[in-house]
Enzyme design. Sequence first.
Site, PDB file in Angstrom:
ATOM      1  CG  PHE A  49      -1.923  -1.115   1.257  1.00 33.43           C
ATOM      2  CD1 PHE A  49      -3.097  -1.073   0.514  1.00 33.43           C
ATOM      3  CD2 PHE A  49      -1.664  -2.237   2.038  1.00 33.43           C
ATOM      4  CE1 PHE A  49      -3.997  -2.133   0.559  1.00 33.43           C
ATOM      5  CE2 PHE A  49      -2.545  -3.303   2.083  1.00 33.43           C
ATOM      6  CZ  PHE A  49      -3.720  -3.243   1.340  1.00 33.43           C
ATOM      7  CG  HIS A  50       4.701   1.482   0.202  1.00 36.25           C
ATOM      8  ND1 HIS A  50       4.658   0.424   1.069  1.00 36.25           N
ATOM      9  CD2 HIS A  50       5.825   1.293  -0.547  1.00 36.25           C
ATOM     10  CE1 HIS A  50       5.695  -0.363   0.855  1.00 36.25           C
ATOM     11  NE2 HIS A  50       6.411   0.136  -0.116  1.00 36.25           N
ATOM     12  CB  SER A  51       4.241   4.707  -4.772  1.00 30.99           C
ATOM     13  OG  SER A  51       5.213   5.174  -5.683  1.00 30.99           O
TER      14      SER A  51
END
Length: 141
Positions: A49-51
């Site tokens: 759930f991230h970049s």
Amino acid sequence: MKNVRQLVFKDITDLKGHLTPVEARKDVPFDIKRVYYITRVAKGERRGFHSHRNLQQVLICVSGTVKILVKTPYGEEVIKLDNPAKGLYIGPMVWREMFDFTEGSALVVLASEHYDEEDYIRDYTLYEKEARIYFTENEEN
Ligand code: TYD
């Protein structure tokens, strides 16, 4: 998909088993500054759930299987990692989620930089805004 590609490594096989070498700047397109691994993930758990803004990574599932969702403002894809001789390269500005870890699975990650929380984008709305600018500037959409 931009900034994502599947890599195939050597699978040196003999009666003793399989051996896969992974060399920096040869098998992965960067110098490896950090290695971490994800193991013993509880059933049904979803991670990521991230970049990252700059970080490049290669994900290798060395045992069991795991699914990786990679997403940009222009599309998304789910890639199943089920072979220790295959890797998934994820470059900058790609949202990722990891799920369906099988029992006993081990996901090894090779990273181009040391750990830096400032490089993370953990909010999807902010990610999408920054990603549109990034991909427009890099003419990669
Ligand atoms: P995080 O990257 O959020 O894990 P995931 O995306 O798989 O859910 O990291 C989880 C925690 O571990 C967070 O507190 C940061 C810490 N961490 C480090 O200290 N060093 C590292 O190299 C990584 C990847 C995470």
